[in-house]
Every structure is written in C-alpha cells, then in structure tokens.
Design a protein around this motif. Sequence first.
Motif, short mmCIF file in Angstrom:
data_model
loop_
_atom_site.label_atom_id
_atom_site.label_comp_id
_atom_site.label_asym_id
_atom_site.label_seq_id
_atom_site.Cartn_x
_atom_site.Cartn_y
_atom_site.Cartn_z
N ASP A 163 -4.23 1.21 -3.23
CA ASP A 163 -5.52 0.92 -2.60
C ASP A 163 -5.56 -0.57 -2.25
OD1 ASP A 163 -8.09 0.64 -1.74
OD2 ASP A 163 -9.03 1.52 -3.51
N SER B 275 0.82 6.39 3.58
CA SER B 275 0.13 6.28 2.29
C SER B 275 0.33 4.92 1.64
CB SER B 275 0.61 7.37 1.34
OG SER B 275 0.23 8.64 1.81
N ASP C 79 -7.32 -2.03 0.00
CA ASP C 79 -8.71 -2.49 0.18
C ASP C 79 -9.24 -3.09 -1.11
OD1 ASP C 79 -9.19 -2.05 2.81
OD2 ASP C 79 -9.98 -0.04 2.57
N ASP C 80 -8.97 -2.38 -2.24
CA ASP C 80 -9.44 -2.86 -3.54
C ASP C 80 -8.73 -4.16 -3.92
OD1 ASP C 80 -10.92 -2.37 -6.13
OD2 ASP C 80 -8.85 -2.43 -6.88
N THR D 92 -12.15 -5.00 4.47
CA THR D 92 -12.14 -3.55 4.31
C THR D 92 -11.52 -2.90 5.53
OG1 THR D 92 -13.46 -1.57 3.90
CG2 THR D 92 -14.45 -3.26 5.29
N VAL E 241 -4.48 -2.29 7.78
CA VAL E 241 -4.94 -2.93 6.54
C VAL E 241 -4.82 -4.46 6.64
CG1 VAL E 241 -4.46 -3.21 4.09
CG2 VAL E 241 -4.47 -0.94 5.10
#
Length: 266
Positions: A84, A79, A86-87, A176, A168
């Motif tokens: 996030d 997790s 990506d953001d 992304t 990531v």
Amino acid sequence: MMDKLKCLLYIAKLSYKTNATYKQSNLFGIIVNSFWLIIQMYILVAFIKHGISSYTVQQGVGYVILTEALLTITGLSGSLGGIDIDDLIKTGNIIFYLTNPIGLIGYLIGMEVGRVLYYLLWRFLPLLLIGVVALTWYPNVTPMMLLYFVYSIIIGLVIANEIQFIIVMLAIKNRTSMGVVDLIMAIELFFSGGLLPLNIFPEWLYRISLHLPFSSQIYLPISIILGTEGSILKLLILETFWALALWLVSYFVYDKERKKVYVQGG
C-alpha cells in the motif's frame, strides 16, 4: 550485485510466505473465480451462437477460463507486490524504501515476484485445472506457442506494474492515488479483453484496442493459446516496445517525484 540479488530473492520469499498465510482467503477466491468463470462462459457462448463473435464454442470456453486465471496474477493495473504505497506516502515511511540499498523499485520487484509465484501456483493453475476438467477444454498448443504465451504474460505483468507505478509516483504530489487507480482499472478491464474478447468490438475499436498496452495483459496471451490472431510476433514486438517506453516514463517520473516526497508524520 550478488548481495542485492540475495536481498531481492529473500524479499520474494517473504512475500510468497505472507500470501501463503491466507489459505482460507485463497480458497474462497477460487470459488468466486469459478463462479464468474461459469457466468462469463454462458454469456460468451450465447454471443458465439448468435454470431456476435467469430470464436468457436471451444475457443469461447478457453477464453473465459484463461481470462479468470490470468486476472489472478496480472491484477490488471498491477499489484506492486501488494504494498500500500498510498499509506507509505501518508505516513512518511516511503522514505525508508527510497533510501534502502535496493531502492523502492528493487523492493517492489521482490514483493511482486513472490506474489505472482504464489498466485500462479495456488490460483492460476487450480482455475486452469477446474476449467479443463469441469468444462472439458483441451487446448492444442505447440512448445513455441507456450514460449510466446509465457513471454507475453511476463511482459504484460511488467506493463501492468509500470502503469500502476507511474500513477502512484504522480500521486505523491497529492499524497493519494485513490480514484485514479479505480479509473485506470476500469479502462484496463475494458481494453485488455478482461470483459469480452477485443475482436467482438467494432473493427475500428478492435484495431485501436489491439495496439494499446492494455491488450497485453489478457487478450494477447489468450490469443496465442487459441490461435485467433495472425500477427502474434508483431504484437509481441509491440508489447515489448510498450514495456520499454513505459519503463522510461516510470524512471523519469520516479527520479523526479522522489525528490519532492512530502513527509506526513514520522
């Protein structure tokens, strides 16, 4: 060093409090987990009664209880503290996390420690209690088994987050990780034992799955409690090897890709 440790613990505390804010969401989550626990139990018990699995009914019940409980803290693909990334990549805010005193990795560790502690107390243990009371499953474990169990879970969490982190970091180039993460999660769910125990697979697939890093997230810790694998120490050593190998890969990818961060906006 002490200042960094205090900072990390403070981040872990904030992460815990953030997760604790959504009490209603957690309650609904327990209800959903309990529902799937019952469904999976009937499926696995049916397999056992038809000779498809070598488990006893009691072991099958224990397997589904522990699977649902472990899924709440491992998250399979990890997790990363619920962040996030990506953001952060798209907005350019990832620069802050790459340049702060404890670094991106330190921040993620703090967030993940807080997240895991919350879900351990308020999702893992309640589901375990529900399984023990409602399904009358009482594991017979020794202190050494519990020690191996806890160690396996910790290393499994490390592996899950390392895999997610590598994905990531590689996604920085494309800005992304969508799609890839979903694919990896599907692979991990299958090869971790999250759907069915790995020993139900054909012998050749079972052997391959057992030696992949994914098995450490669900199947291995459960096998320790159920006593269904004979080479636990060997598997724990292999699990530790995977954790170290993936750490080296993640460090190399992180060191390389952070120099290529493409900032969008800000």
